[in-house]
Design a protein around this motif. Structure first.
Motif, short mmCIF file in Angstrom:
data_model
loop_
_atom_site.label_atom_id
_atom_site.label_comp_id
_atom_site.label_asym_id
_atom_site.label_seq_id
_atom_site.Cartn_x
_atom_site.Cartn_y
_atom_site.Cartn_z
N GLN A 252 0.85 -1.19 0.00
CA GLN A 252 0.00 0.00 0.00
C GLN A 252 0.88 1.24 0.00
O GLN A 252 1.95 1.25 0.61
CB GLN A 252 -0.87 -0.02 1.27
CG GLN A 252 -1.92 1.09 1.33
CD GLN A 252 -2.71 1.03 2.62
OE1 GLN A 252 -2.17 1.10 3.71
NE2 GLN A 252 -4.02 0.94 2.51
N TYR A 301 -8.69 3.47 4.08
CA TYR A 301 -9.29 2.98 5.33
C TYR A 301 -8.88 3.90 6.47
O TYR A 301 -9.67 4.29 7.31
CB TYR A 301 -8.81 1.55 5.59
CG TYR A 301 -9.11 1.03 6.97
CD1 TYR A 301 -8.10 0.89 7.91
CD2 TYR A 301 -10.41 0.69 7.32
CE1 TYR A 301 -8.39 0.42 9.18
CE2 TYR A 301 -10.70 0.22 8.59
CZ TYR A 301 -9.68 0.08 9.52
OH TYR A 301 -9.96 -0.38 10.77
N ILE B 137 -12.90 0.92 0.67
CA ILE B 137 -12.31 1.17 1.99
C ILE B 137 -11.74 -0.12 2.58
O ILE B 137 -10.62 -0.15 3.09
CB ILE B 137 -13.37 1.78 2.93
CG1 ILE B 137 -13.78 3.16 2.41
CG2 ILE B 137 -12.86 1.86 4.36
CD1 ILE B 137 -15.00 3.76 3.09
N GLU B 140 -8.53 -1.28 1.01
CA GLU B 140 -7.34 -0.58 1.54
C GLU B 140 -6.98 -1.08 2.93
O GLU B 140 -5.80 -1.12 3.30
CB GLU B 140 -7.57 0.94 1.57
CG GLU B 140 -7.59 1.60 0.18
CD GLU B 140 -6.41 1.22 -0.69
OE1 GLU B 140 -5.25 1.21 -0.21
OE2 GLU B 140 -6.64 0.93 -1.88
N GLU B 141 -7.99 -1.49 3.68
CA GLU B 141 -7.69 -2.07 5.01
C GLU B 141 -6.92 -3.38 4.85
O GLU B 141 -5.97 -3.66 5.59
CB GLU B 141 -9.00 -2.31 5.78
CG GLU B 141 -8.76 -2.80 7.21
CD GLU B 141 -10.06 -3.07 7.97
OE1 GLU B 141 -11.16 -2.78 7.45
OE2 GLU B 141 -9.96 -3.58 9.10
N LYS B 143 -4.98 -4.18 2.36
CA LYS B 143 -3.60 -3.86 1.92
C LYS B 143 -2.77 -3.35 3.08
O LYS B 143 -1.58 -3.64 3.18
CB LYS B 143 -3.64 -2.81 0.82
CG LYS B 143 -4.12 -3.36 -0.50
CD LYS B 143 -3.91 -2.33 -1.56
CE LYS B 143 -4.48 -2.80 -2.87
NZ LYS B 143 -4.56 -1.70 -3.83
N MET B 144 -3.39 -2.59 3.97
CA MET B 144 -2.68 -2.11 5.16
C MET B 144 -2.23 -3.32 5.98
O MET B 144 -1.10 -3.38 6.46
CB MET B 144 -3.63 -1.24 5.98
CG MET B 144 -2.99 -0.54 7.16
SD MET B 144 -4.17 0.50 8.01
CE MET B 144 -5.07 -0.68 9.00
N GLU B 146 -1.60 -6.26 4.83
CA GLU B 146 -0.57 -7.00 4.09
C GLU B 146 0.81 -6.42 4.34
O GLU B 146 1.82 -7.09 4.13
CB GLU B 146 -0.88 -6.99 2.59
CG GLU B 146 -2.00 -7.95 2.22
CD GLU B 146 -2.45 -7.85 0.77
OE1 GLU B 146 -1.87 -7.02 0.02
OE2 GLU B 146 -3.38 -8.59 0.40
N ASP B 147 0.87 -5.19 4.78
CA ASP B 147 2.16 -4.58 5.10
C ASP B 147 2.54 -4.78 6.56
O ASP B 147 3.53 -4.20 7.02
CB ASP B 147 2.14 -3.08 4.76
CG ASP B 147 2.31 -2.84 3.27
OD1 ASP B 147 1.83 -1.80 2.77
OD2 ASP B 147 2.93 -3.69 2.60
N ILE B 149 3.96 -7.31 8.98
CA ILE B 149 4.66 -8.60 8.88
C ILE B 149 4.07 -9.62 9.86
O ILE B 149 3.88 -10.79 9.53
CB ILE B 149 6.16 -8.42 9.17
CG1 ILE B 149 6.76 -7.36 8.25
CG2 ILE B 149 6.90 -9.74 9.07
CD1 ILE B 149 6.74 -7.72 6.79
#
Lengths: 427, 425
Positions: A252, A301, B137, B140-141, B143-144, B146-147, B149
């Motif tokens: 992201q 988000y 929304i 994007e949560e 993906k957040m 996924e970053d 670890i």
């Protein structure tokens, strides 16, 4: 029941808060001084090492057993930057003696001071084995910063504005400095530099402070220079907005916008800005930023603004898709402009006041946040809750507009996912 | 109304139940200023297939979480956030595997906060437009996440352990799940599970018990609900074996991370979940905790960065003991941990020391109104009742013989390892 009292002497003051609200108590020693990046590294390493062991409990394991014997007492070390001043805190948390054993209180207090004052050293150096462990652990911690895109993107944004700011110190810079430190160097720092710090002690809990203070004084018979510090980073507002986009292996994009401010009055800094921040983007999903970026456009988000008072910085952060960079920046600018133009309703202002007043009251129910407000009142006259609430209620929209005129958008930074089409970093 | 006295820590928990089935747990504390309310539905991410009146229903992964997001929308273009912000309250919600909870934290307007919490959660309001909007929304949560670890390693571990168990899927669902969710899925999940018989309220902090009961009962009696059809979440059968013994996760990881997990059948131990929690808390702390010889050895040899973290979790018929750590020498660390699991030791002195520590922790932890509220939620979801007194009694009574009996049942055959690093291990 809450009784606050300061016990003063020439070297350091002891701030005590007697309260029967909690089943826990704590004692915290705070050291502070204007500092540099190099000193920061020494302090990080020293903090870890001091809390590993001491002369009486020379291994981490023995120390941990001792804490279990003290009814699950625990120590925490923390280092925080306020402008170019650092506060290093060593705190011991413990169960209220009513629930454990009154006789262990003295030993609990003594243990914290043993850790700070009687470290495990030989021949003018820290124990080499423990030093090695602490250094390797710190090295690994610093290396792992790369894994956190929010931290990396924030620091790189700040670096665009002030390369020397302590909060912009990228952990890879600290790594280089860390490599050079030896057990002897660290011990020399501890012996010589540490004593140049100022100190303040904070104690809170359902304790008989008249009995606790003498125990502290006898265990912490040290001399420090009492100094008043200016905790605020000085800023000269420049005209041009600095922009940068970089690419790394994340999923992201992290967009961070930095706004600097200058020449704030005490009322603006301590009172008005928190209202500004809550209306703009802090604390809930009913903010301008959340409305424009999340609710209206579904761009993210998470979006919020953070008021870094001591660093003269307001940051806005959003996790977005890289393709939405331009629209996200446009929405952020829209929100900031509305603040400048006073496009704030009385209802918004009143709700922000309610929200902050509620937050202040909620902080009363945590022993640490309750006590810390006295520390910051002592260090830099930050208003206590009653005064703060009184002042908050009187703030008008025109004050927010006036404050907005002192805030300038200064930097836009995005850390985006690395893909084939964007292998090179862009400015 | 019943009163349950928690002897250790001196708390009273008041329990009642509305005529529509809604359970209420109240823990007043007049020493604090604020109150913390949670309204929980016993429906979480694992509820993607269920049976109701001899029919089977199915929704994509992530629907419980999607529904949680949509819940904040209210009629006439309003949101729950607007209302609560106006009265200075802090709100949030979360979804986990087995429950979804909606929370309010405040210090004023008690009755208004409570009424509105009950109302907004029990008011279904969403449109196709809102559903489509929320997708962006939630993506994007994801993906957040996924970053993060730690999340990735944990998720990889669940996938390595479980063949069919629904815990292995992301609580949010993945991006395809989210894109594929329809308003019909949302309606189905809400209508099946969001019934007072399947929900409970917990309030901790400074409030009046009688006022709370009156508000809740009046609120609930003013509403009508469809008949509750007792949906039964279908739990797929799961073999003892793991899917994969070794997984290498290649990510932007500077220093390798490991997660070692052991999968065991709960029934092999022939004891209650709470007894298992008590026993393993002691066993793991003695053998892997800060006071263990292993931790000292690992630190001195530089095999860990900081501590090894460990935990015990339950997943339907299984329990999983897991260890996670950061290490520059992941394989060596894993070997040491595995060797220790084959050679667990205890002594009476160590057991007594851990008991003292855990009893102290209990007092400290339950001193916080949010943490206390969470303990109650965990107890209700796990066993359907408050178990704090049982926990304290088990802790006081546990001894060397009881722990030895547990040690004899531990089987370490079914394990999996996840190593996360920036290269393929």
């Amino acid at each position: 029941m809450e009784q606050y009292k300061i016990y003063k002497n020439q070297s350091y003051d002891i701030l005590t808060l007697k309260t029967d609200k909690f089943k826990s108590a704590f004692l915290e020693v705070n050291f502070y001084k204007k500092t540099s990046k190099k000193e920061m590294v020494y302090n990080y390493l020293l903090c870890d090492l001091l809390l590993m062991s001491c002369k009486n409990y020379p291994t981490n394991r023995l120390l941990s057993e001792h804490f279990e014997d003290l009814y699950d007492a625990g120590v925490i070390g923390s280092i925080n930057c306020y402008g170019n001043t650092v506060i290093i805190s060593y705190r011991i948390n413990f169960l209220d003696p009513i629930y454990s054993n009154e006789e262990t209180l003295g030993e609990t207090i003594k243990t914290l001071f043993d850790l700070i004052l009687n470290p495990n050293t030989q021949n003018n150096a820290f124990n080499s084995q423990q030093f090695k462990v602490a250094k390797e652990n710190l090295k690994a911690s610093l290396q792992t910063e790369k894994e956190y895109p929010t931290s990396v993107s924030f620091k790189r944004m700040v670096k665009l504005l002030d390369n020397d700011a302590l909060i912009a110190c990228l952990d890879e810079e600290l790594l280089e400095l860390l490599e050079e430190i030896t057990p002897e160097d660290l011990y020399a720092f501890y012996q010589n530099e540490f004593k140049k710090y100022s100190a303040t002690i904070l104690v809170a809990g359902n304790l008989s402070m008249e009995n606790v203070v003498p125990v502290i004084r006898s265990n912490f018979n040290c001399h420090f220079k009492k100094k008043k510090f200016n905790f605020y980073r000085k800023v000269i507002l420049k005209g041009k907005i600095k922009k940068k986009i970089e690419y790394e292996k994340f999923e992201q994009a992290n967009l961070v916008v930095g706004c600097e401010f200058s020449q704030l009055t005490k009322r603006e800094r301590d009172i008005v800005f928190s209202l500004y921040n809550v209306i703009l983007g802090a604390g809930s999903l009913e903010t301008k930023l959340a409305k424009y970026l999340r609710r209206d456009k579904s761009l993210c988000y998470s979006v919020n603004s953070v008021f870094l008072k001591y660093n003269s910085l307001l940051t806005i952060r959003a996790g977005i898709k890289e393709d939405n960079f331009k629209i996200a920046v446009k929405m952020i600018k829209k929100a900031l402009k509305e603040m400048e133009e006073g496009k704030i309703t009385e209802q918004e202002l009143e709700e922000a006041k309610s929200y902050i007043i509620s937050s202040i009251k909620l902080n009363d129910d945590d022993i640490y946040t309750l006590a810390s407000r006295y520390l910051f009142n002592y260090l830099e006259e930050f208003p206590l809750p009653e005064e703060r609430i009184k002042q908050l209620k009187t703030v008008k929209i025109r004050e927010i507009i006036k404050l907005s005129s002192k805030i300038k958008l200064s930097a836009i930074y995005m850390l985006a996912p690395k893909g084939e089409k964007n292998a090179e970093n862009k400015n | 109304m019943q009163k349950i006295r928690i002897d250790f820590g001196q708390q009273d928990i008041f329990y009642d139940k509305c005529s529509n089935g809604l359970e209420i747990f109240l823990v007043p504390n007049d020493k604090v200023k604020s109150f913390y309310m949670t309204f929980t539905v016993k429906y979480g991410s694992v509820g993607t297939e269920w049976e109701m009146e001899n029919k089977k229903y199915r929704v994509p992964n992530g629907v419980a979480h999607f529904l949680e997001h949509l819940k904040f929308n209210q009629p006439r273009n309003k949101t729950a956030h607007e209302y609560f912000k106006a009265i200075g309250s802090h709100i949030n919600a979360w979804t986990s595997h087995k429950e979804t909870s909606y929370e309010v934290l405040s210090s004023t307007h008690f009755a208004e906060n409570l009424n509105y919490l009950l109302n907004y959660v029990q008011t279904p309001y969403w449109t196709k437009t809102l559903v489509e909007k929320e997708k962006g929304i939630i993506i994007e949560e994801v993906k957040m996440g996924e970053d993060k670890i730690g999340n990735n390693i944990y998720q990889a571990s669940l996938n390595a352990l479980f063949h069919h168990n629904k815990h292995k899927y992301l609580v949010t669902g993945d991006i395809n799940d989210i894109k594929g969710t329809t308003i019909e899925d949302i309606n189905l999940a809400y209508n099946s599970f969001y019934h007072p018989k399947n929900m409970f309220v917990v309030i901790t902090g400074n409030f009046d018990v009688n006022e709370a009961l009156m508000v809740i009962k009046e609120n609930q009696s003013s509403k009508t609900f469809n008949k509750y059809l007792y949906p039964k979440v279908i739990v797929p059968s799961e073999p003892r074996s793991v899917v994969s013994k070794n997984i290498s996760l290649v990510k932007n990881i500077a220093v390798p991370k490991i997660m070692l997990s052991y999968k065991m059948l709960i029934k092999d131990f022939n004891m209650s979940l709470l007894s298992l929690i008590v026993a393993f808390d002691i066993i793991l702390r003695i053998n892997f905790g800060k006071t263990s010889s292993l931790q000292e050895e690992l630190e001195n040899e530089g095999l860990t960065v900081g501590r090894v973290y460990f935990g015990l979790n339950f997943y339907n018929d299984f329990m999983v003991i897991s260890f996670n750590a950061t290490s520059k020498y992941p394989n060596e660390l894993i070997n040491k941990l595995m060797a220790k699991m084959q050679n667990l030791e205890i002594s009476e002195t160590q057991i007594e020391r851990k008991k003292k520590k855990l009893l102290s922790s209990f007092i400290l932890d339950t001193d916080n109104i949010e943490a206390l509220n969470q303990f109650i939620i965990i107890d209700i979801i796990r066993e359907g009742k408050i178990q704090m007194n049982e926990y304290i009694n088990l802790l006081k009574e546990v001894n060397y013989e009881k722990i030895r009996a547990v040690l004899k049942q531990i089987k370490t055959k079914d394990s999996s390892v996840v190593i996360g690093s920036n290269i393929n291990n």
